[in-house]
Motif scaffolding. Structure first.
Motif, PDB file in Angstrom:
ATOM      1  N   GLN A   1      35.634  51.862  36.324  1.00  0.00           N
ATOM      2  CA  GLN A   1      34.391  51.416  36.238  1.00  0.00           C
ATOM      3  C   GLN A   1      34.012  51.292  34.824  1.00  0.00           C
ATOM      4  OE1 GLN A   1      32.459  49.877  38.675  1.00  0.00           O
ATOM      5  NE2 GLN A   1      34.084  50.437  40.267  1.00  0.00           N
ATOM      6  N   PRO A   2      34.596  50.127  34.150  1.00  0.00           N
ATOM      7  CA  PRO A   2      34.362  50.094  32.618  1.00  0.00           C
ATOM      8  C   PRO A   2      32.701  49.690  32.285  1.00  0.00           C
ATOM      9  CG  PRO A   2      34.893  47.889  33.437  1.00  0.00           C
ATOM     10  CD  PRO A   2      35.036  48.996  34.765  1.00  0.00           C
ATOM     11  N   LYS A   3      32.301  50.484  31.276  1.00  0.00           N
ATOM     12  CA  LYS A   3      31.049  50.548  30.750  1.00  0.00           C
ATOM     13  C   LYS A   3      30.849  49.577  29.949  1.00  0.00           C
ATOM     14  CE  LYS A   3      27.786  53.580  28.342  1.00  0.00           C
ATOM     15  NZ  LYS A   3      27.607  54.640  27.637  1.00  0.00           N
TER      16      LYS A   3
ATOM     17  N   GLU B   1      31.604  37.143  37.506  1.00  0.00           N
ATOM     18  CA  GLU B   1      32.897  37.584  37.216  1.00  0.00           C
ATOM     19  C   GLU B   1      33.160  37.733  35.769  1.00  0.00           C
ATOM     20  OE1 GLU B   1      37.134  35.996  39.032  1.00  0.00           O
ATOM     21  OE2 GLU B   1      35.617  34.579  38.773  1.00  0.00           O
ATOM     22  N   ARG B   2      34.026  38.772  35.526  1.00  0.00           N
ATOM     23  CA  ARG B   2      34.367  39.240  34.370  1.00  0.00           C
ATOM     24  C   ARG B   2      35.853  39.294  34.245  1.00  0.00           C
ATOM     25  NH1 ARG B   2      29.947  43.341  31.573  1.00  0.00           N
ATOM     26  NH2 ARG B   2      28.153  41.644  31.342  1.00  0.00           N
ATOM     27  N   PHE B   3      36.724  39.010  33.031  1.00  0.00           N
ATOM     28  CA  PHE B   3      38.184  39.231  33.037  1.00  0.00           C
ATOM     29  C   PHE B   3      38.211  40.140  31.690  1.00  0.00           C
ATOM     30  CE2 PHE B   3      38.034  34.733  34.634  1.00  0.00           C
ATOM     31  CZ  PHE B   3      38.502  35.230  35.992  1.00  0.00           C
ATOM     32  N   PHE B   4      38.980  41.128  31.744  1.00  0.00           N
ATOM     33  CA  PHE B   4      39.302  42.228  30.987  1.00  0.00           C
ATOM     34  C   PHE B   4      40.646  42.286  30.332  1.00  0.00           C
ATOM     35  CE2 PHE B   4      36.223  43.505  33.852  1.00  0.00           C
ATOM     36  CZ  PHE B   4      34.943  43.960  33.119  1.00  0.00           C
TER      37      PHE B   4
ATOM     38  N   LEU C   1      44.243  46.010  34.534  1.00  0.00           N
ATOM     39  CA  LEU C   1      44.023  46.856  35.644  1.00  0.00           C
ATOM     40  C   LEU C   1      42.481  46.784  36.047  1.00  0.00           C
ATOM     41  CD1 LEU C   1      46.309  50.045  35.200  1.00  0.00           C
ATOM     42  CD2 LEU C   1      46.704  47.906  36.258  1.00  0.00           C
ATOM     43  N   LEU C   2      41.703  46.128  35.409  1.00  0.00           N
ATOM     44  CA  LEU C   2      40.312  46.115  35.876  1.00  0.00           C
ATOM     45  C   LEU C   2      40.040  44.839  36.373  1.00  0.00           C
ATOM     46  CD1 LEU C   2      38.895  47.632  32.497  1.00  0.00           C
ATOM     47  CD2 LEU C   2      39.359  48.853  34.818  1.00  0.00           C
ATOM     48  N   ASN C   3      41.094  43.768  36.420  1.00  0.00           N
ATOM     49  CA  ASN C   3      40.973  42.429  36.927  1.00  0.00           C
ATOM     50  C   ASN C   3      41.298  42.496  38.412  1.00  0.00           C
ATOM     51  OD1 ASN C   3      40.081  41.393  34.433  1.00  0.00           O
ATOM     52  ND2 ASN C   3      42.459  41.230  33.914  1.00  0.00           N
TER      53      ASN C   3
ATOM     54  N   PRO D   1      52.099  40.354  38.312  1.00  0.00           N
ATOM     55  CA  PRO D   1      52.101  41.542  38.600  1.00  0.00           C
ATOM     56  C   PRO D   1      51.152  41.812  39.676  1.00  0.00           C
ATOM     57  CG  PRO D   1      50.643  41.276  36.536  1.00  0.00           C
ATOM     58  CD  PRO D   1      51.482  39.758  36.900  1.00  0.00           C
ATOM     59  N   LEU D   2      51.273  42.888  40.561  1.00  0.00           N
ATOM     60  CA  LEU D   2      50.515  42.951  41.634  1.00  0.00           C
ATOM     61  C   LEU D   2      49.612  43.766  41.812  1.00  0.00           C
ATOM     62  CD1 LEU D   2      53.770  43.405  43.827  1.00  0.00           C
ATOM     63  CD2 LEU D   2      52.912  41.195  43.626  1.00  0.00           C
ATOM     64  N   ASP D   3      49.239  44.372  40.535  1.00  0.00           N
ATOM     65  CA  ASP D   3      48.340  45.575  40.664  1.00  0.00           C
ATOM     66  C   ASP D   3      47.169  44.924  39.540  1.00  0.00           C
ATOM     67  OD1 ASP D   3      49.886  45.402  38.383  1.00  0.00           O
ATOM     68  OD2 ASP D   3      50.075  47.690  38.566  1.00  0.00           O
TER      69      ASP D   3
END
Length: 267
Positions: free
Chosen positions: A101-103, A146-149, A153-155, A168-170
């Motif tokens: 959960q990014p701040k 929507e946000r892209f990081f 791994l946060l996407n 990549p799958l994750d």
């Protein structure tokens, strides 16, 4: 003798949330036709032949950091300069790494920003892990906020988080990060965002003869548009929608540090 106080950005191999280090294999990225326009921008900025955008991004080679984020070594400031921004009314911001959960750290550039605009980001603490995000403008998302990081791994995995259909799958790759320190003489990173979801099947753009090769992604036809006709949702994987350079403000020439040393530091 005490050195000058400035912000050192060490790009790190991230840890899985609460788990061991990830296997550092080469990160697969499928590029669209327009990635050649990103190559033109990079050639113009740093010199032709110095950086290959398809093979020199961090993660492209086995052993590279994946995912990536930055860590402050001491208090200081960053200078962020926009090198390319499309007409999609994207917003660029920064966030603090905080597990899954990014701040939110705040917005750096809002809609209607322009090439050459600069922002300063100041940190008052050491060992702060952070990254950047793009919030796509209206008409270029699946209809939800929507946000892209930069930390993939946060996407969400797959189109709109429906599950990955290609590696990549994750976590979808929405940003490419390049260490351009050797090109500019000080510690610096180039960050290149794709503002459409890359988790689906990338669509290729075909240009007509009148195309001058420098369009902003709004011209031309897209093959295989989705069944509902939502062409703006289709990613062309050019990673040219928001491009910016990050440097410590007032930085002195950077001392090179190897990824091997970084891995030892952050185990």
């Amino acid at each position: 003798m005490r050195g000058p106080v400035w912000l050192c950005l060490w790009l790190c191999a991230a840890m899985t949330w609460g788990g061991p280090n990830r296997a550092l294999a080469a990160l697969p990225v499928e590029f669209g036709d327009h990635v050649r326009d990103l190559q033109k921008l990079v050639d113009h900025r740093y010199g032709k032949g110095r950086i290959d955008v398809s093979t020199d991004f961090i993660g492209a080679q086995p052993g590279d950091a994946d995912p990536v984020y930055w860590v402050t070594s001491r208090a200081g400031s960053l200078r962020i300069e926009l090198l390319r921004v499309g007409h999609d009314r994207d917003a660029l911001g920064w966030y603090v790494e905080n597990g899954a959960q990014p701040k939110d750290g705040g917005v750096l550039f809002r809609e209607h920003s322009h090439q050459g605009d600069r922002a300063t980001l100041t940190f008052g603490e050491r060992h702060l892990a952070f990254g950047f995000y793009v919030e796509p403008g209206r008409g270029h998302t699946t209809g939800k906020s929507e946000r892209f990081f930069t930390n993939r791994l946060l996407n969400d995995a797959g189109a709109a988080g429906t599950g990955a259909i290609h590696p990549p799958l994750d976590g979808d790759v929405q940003a490419l990060v390049f260490d351009v320190s050797r090109c500019v003489g000080t510690e610096a990173y180039l960050v290149c965002f794709e503002d459409r979801d890359t988790g689906g099947r990338p669509k290729h753009r075909y240009r007509d003869s009148a195309d001058d090769g420098d369009d902003d992604g709004d011209n031309g036809d897209l093959s295989d548009a989705d069944p509902d006709g939502h062409v703006p949702w289709v990613s062309d994987n050019d990673f040219l929608d928001v491009v910016f350079e990050v440097r410590p403000d007032g930085a002195t020439p950077a001392r090179p540090i190897s990824f091997g040393a970084l891995k030892r530091l952050y185990r």
